[in-house]
Design a protein around this motif. Structure first.
Motif, PDB file in Angstrom:
ATOM      1  N   PHE A 110      46.646  64.995  33.956  1.00  0.00           N
ATOM      2  CA  PHE A 110      46.520  62.978  34.018  1.00  0.00           C
ATOM      3  C   PHE A 110      47.581  62.948  34.174  1.00  0.00           C
ATOM      4  N   THR A 111      47.934  61.490  34.231  1.00  0.00           N
ATOM      5  CA  THR A 111      49.394  60.635  34.085  1.00  0.00           C
ATOM      6  C   THR A 111      49.133  59.267  33.306  1.00  0.00           C
ATOM      7  N   GLY A 112      50.344  58.712  33.408  1.00  0.00           N
ATOM      8  CA  GLY A 112      49.830  57.265  32.492  1.00  0.00           C
ATOM      9  C   GLY A 112      50.723  56.624  32.170  1.00  0.00           C
ATOM     10  N   GLY A 113      50.470  55.374  31.376  1.00  0.00           N
ATOM     11  CA  GLY A 113      51.673  54.764  30.791  1.00  0.00           C
ATOM     12  C   GLY A 113      51.274  53.257  30.523  1.00  0.00           C
ATOM     13  N   CYS A 114      52.092  52.903  30.377  1.00  0.00           N
ATOM     14  CA  CYS A 114      51.818  51.199  30.370  1.00  0.00           C
ATOM     15  C   CYS A 114      52.693  50.181  31.260  1.00  0.00           C
ATOM     16  N   GLN A 115      52.110  49.227  31.269  1.00  0.00           N
ATOM     17  CA  GLN A 115      52.826  48.467  32.319  1.00  0.00           C
ATOM     18  C   GLN A 115      53.700  48.476  32.814  1.00  0.00           C
ATOM     19  N   CYS A 116      54.873  48.388  31.746  1.00  0.00           N
ATOM     20  CA  CYS A 116      56.217  47.564  32.029  1.00  0.00           C
ATOM     21  C   CYS A 116      57.115  49.536  32.505  1.00  0.00           C
ATOM     22  N   ILE A 157      42.581  58.269  24.712  1.00  0.00           N
ATOM     23  CA  ILE A 157      43.429  57.473  25.844  1.00  0.00           C
ATOM     24  C   ILE A 157      42.382  55.872  26.347  1.00  0.00           C
ATOM     25  N   ALA A 158      43.235  55.102  26.310  1.00  0.00           N
ATOM     26  CA  ALA A 158      42.687  54.018  27.210  1.00  0.00           C
ATOM     27  C   ALA A 158      43.022  54.250  28.313  1.00  0.00           C
ATOM     28  N   LEU A 159      41.606  54.500  29.123  1.00  0.00           N
ATOM     29  CA  LEU A 159      41.403  54.905  30.389  1.00  0.00           C
ATOM     30  C   LEU A 159      41.971  53.838  31.538  1.00  0.00           C
ATOM     31  N   GLY A 160      41.966  52.803  30.786  1.00  0.00           N
ATOM     32  CA  GLY A 160      42.610  52.022  32.337  1.00  0.00           C
ATOM     33  C   GLY A 160      44.824  51.840  32.205  1.00  0.00           C
ATOM     34  N   SER A 161      45.416  53.005  31.258  1.00  0.00           N
ATOM     35  CA  SER A 161      46.567  52.822  31.415  1.00  0.00           C
ATOM     36  C   SER A 161      46.441  54.471  31.656  1.00  0.00           C
ATOM     37  N   PRO A 171      54.558  50.928  39.975  1.00  0.00           N
ATOM     38  CA  PRO A 171      53.135  51.653  39.903  1.00  0.00           C
ATOM     39  C   PRO A 171      53.468  53.176  40.246  1.00  0.00           C
ATOM     40  N   ASP A 172      54.677  53.105  40.544  1.00  0.00           N
ATOM     41  CA  ASP A 172      55.567  54.739  40.806  1.00  0.00           C
ATOM     42  C   ASP A 172      56.309  55.003  39.654  1.00  0.00           C
ATOM     43  N   PHE A 173      55.645  55.652  38.505  1.00  0.00           N
ATOM     44  CA  PHE A 173      56.860  55.412  37.879  1.00  0.00           C
ATOM     45  C   PHE A 173      56.783  57.353  37.570  1.00  0.00           C
ATOM     46  N   ASP A 190      46.941  56.450  35.166  1.00  0.00           N
ATOM     47  CA  ASP A 190      47.960  56.113  36.581  1.00  0.00           C
ATOM     48  C   ASP A 190      46.266  55.915  37.835  1.00  0.00           C
ATOM     49  N   ASP A 191      46.014  56.291  37.734  1.00  0.00           N
ATOM     50  CA  ASP A 191      44.636  56.435  38.468  1.00  0.00           C
ATOM     51  C   ASP A 191      43.423  56.215  37.906  1.00  0.00           C
ATOM     52  N   PRO A 192      43.031  55.624  36.630  1.00  0.00           N
ATOM     53  CA  PRO A 192      41.825  55.052  35.918  1.00  0.00           C
ATOM     54  C   PRO A 192      40.002  55.842  37.183  1.00  0.00           C
ATOM     55  N   ASP A 193      40.296  55.702  38.386  1.00  0.00           N
ATOM     56  CA  ASP A 193      39.107  56.145  38.926  1.00  0.00           C
ATOM     57  C   ASP A 193      38.556  57.546  38.964  1.00  0.00           C
ATOM     58  N   ASP A 194      40.235  57.683  38.358  1.00  0.00           N
ATOM     59  CA  ASP A 194      39.634  59.840  38.076  1.00  0.00           C
ATOM     60  C   ASP A 194      37.993  59.476  36.744  1.00  0.00           C
TER      61      ASP A 194
END
Length: 167
Positions: free
Chosen positions: A7-13, A94-98, A153-155, A100-104
């Motif tokens: 799982f990957t993710g991160g902040c908005q910026c 982990i905050a799930l909204g952060s 969106p494509d970090f 990359d694919d929160p639907d996972d």
């Protein structure tokens, strides 16, 4: 047999990025007032990952100690809530909204329900609108966002920092 996922993710910026390899356990929605405030929202979806299966891959989160037991990680640059952490525990939430694919990751229960909004039971009765519903207002909103969005969106494939920030 457990299948390990990445799982990957991160902040908005895009300043803070993370990677979690394994199983995100205990996915839930927390309605408590602390999570509401931390997320600036009505609830905060969370799931935990073993510390040894987690790494920050870009930047460093900032931390706010919200209680004697808990600290909350966020991006200092854009404010995105990222983590709920009990430093003495063997896992990090982990905050799930952060993601990359929160639907996972689908929450399996709700906690802090004593603070849940009473009107949540009626959400399915509210009129629905797509982000791009074909209206003039949606088209204008799309043009404003297209010209001013700082979200990445494509970090992992976007050059960081953006070229205009290098000038």
């Amino acid at each position: 047999m457990m299948i390990r996922r990445i799982f990957t993710g991160g902040c908005q910026c895009g300043q803070v990025r993370y990677r979690a390899e394994g199983t995100l356990d205990d996915p839930h929605i927390c309605h408590c007032r602390m999570c509401q405030k931390a997320a600036g929202n009505y609830f905060l979806p969370l799931a935990n990952i073993a510390r040894e299966d987690f790494s920050v891959t870009r930047g460093q989160p900032s931390w706010f100690r919200s209680s004697d037991l808990v600290r909350r990680g966020f991006c200092r640059n854009c404010g995105t809530p990222l983590f709920y952490d009990m430093p003495d525990a063997g896992f990090l939430n982990i905050a799930l909204g952060s993601l990359d694919d929160p639907d996972d990751v689908q929450p399996i229960y709700q906690s802090g329900v004593e603070s849940r909004m009473m009107w949540f039971a009626h959400l399915q009765k509210l009129p629905e609108r797509d982000t791009d519903d074909g209206s003039v207002e949606a088209a204008a909103r799309h043009l404003r966002v297209l010209g001013s969005s700082r979200q990445h969106p494509d970090f992992d494939t976007v050059h960081w920092p953006p070229e205009e920030d290098l000038l």
